[in-house]
Write a protein that holds these residues in place. Structure first.
Motif, short mmCIF file in Angstrom:
data_model
loop_
_atom_site.label_atom_id
_atom_site.label_comp_id
_atom_site.label_asym_id
_atom_site.label_seq_id
_atom_site.Cartn_x
_atom_site.Cartn_y
_atom_site.Cartn_z
N ILE A 1 6.27 -13.57 -29.71
CA ILE A 1 5.90 -14.90 -28.30
C ILE A 1 7.03 -14.61 -27.64
CG2 ILE A 1 5.71 -17.04 -26.95
CD1 ILE A 1 4.53 -17.99 -29.60
N ARG A 2 7.94 -14.66 -27.51
CA ARG A 2 9.01 -14.57 -27.14
C ARG A 2 9.54 -12.63 -26.37
NH1 ARG A 2 13.94 -13.11 -24.79
NH2 ARG A 2 15.51 -14.92 -24.26
N ALA A 3 9.02 -12.12 -26.72
CA ALA A 3 8.95 -11.41 -26.41
C ALA A 3 7.94 -10.34 -25.49
CB ALA A 3 9.10 -9.68 -27.55
N ALA A 4 6.98 -10.97 -26.62
CA ALA A 4 5.93 -11.06 -24.88
C ALA A 4 6.05 -11.61 -23.60
CB ALA A 4 4.15 -11.64 -25.76
N MET A 5 6.38 -12.69 -23.65
CA MET A 5 6.72 -13.25 -22.88
C MET A 5 7.67 -13.43 -21.56
SD MET A 5 6.70 -17.62 -23.58
CE MET A 5 7.40 -18.08 -22.52
N ALA A 6 9.01 -12.14 -22.52
CA ALA A 6 10.06 -11.68 -21.57
C ALA A 6 9.93 -10.89 -21.01
CB ALA A 6 11.18 -12.03 -22.90
N GLY A 7 9.07 -9.89 -21.86
CA GLY A 7 8.20 -8.64 -21.02
C GLY A 7 8.96 -7.36 -21.59
N ALA A 8 9.16 -7.98 -22.70
CA ALA A 8 10.08 -6.78 -23.69
C ALA A 8 8.75 -6.04 -23.93
CB ALA A 8 10.31 -7.13 -25.20
#
Length: 84
Positions: free
Chosen positions: A51-58
């Motif tokens: 989720i963090r990767a998706a939210m951060a635009g990774a």
């Protein structure tokens, strides 16, 4: 301004910190082995990292990598639970 925090990856960072604290408390208070607590919490941590990767635009591969990690650690957790 407060709404921006709820839509930023920093909220996931905060949840990750609380999850790690939960693991420490479980290991100390319930006197569970560190391996048991780690195997129990890893699938959720991997999902949070996805989720963090998706939210951060990774870059796109990081989300499937995190989800695959969640699946693999969940299988280990289920194997551990049913073996007892």
């Amino acid at each position: 301004m407060i709404f921006a925090f709820y839509t930023s990856p920093h909220l996931i960072d905060l949840i990750l910190v609380f999850t790690l604290l939960e693991g420490i408390i479980l290991a100390r208070w319930r006197r569970l082995p560190a391996r048991t607590v780690t195997v129990m919490l890893l699938p959720g941590l991997c999902l949070l990292l996805g989720i963090r990767a998706a939210m951060a635009g990774a870059a796109w591969p990081w989300v499937p990598i995190a989800l695959t990690g969640a699946l693999v650690t969940h299988i280990f957790d289920m194997h551990d639970r049913f073996r007892r």
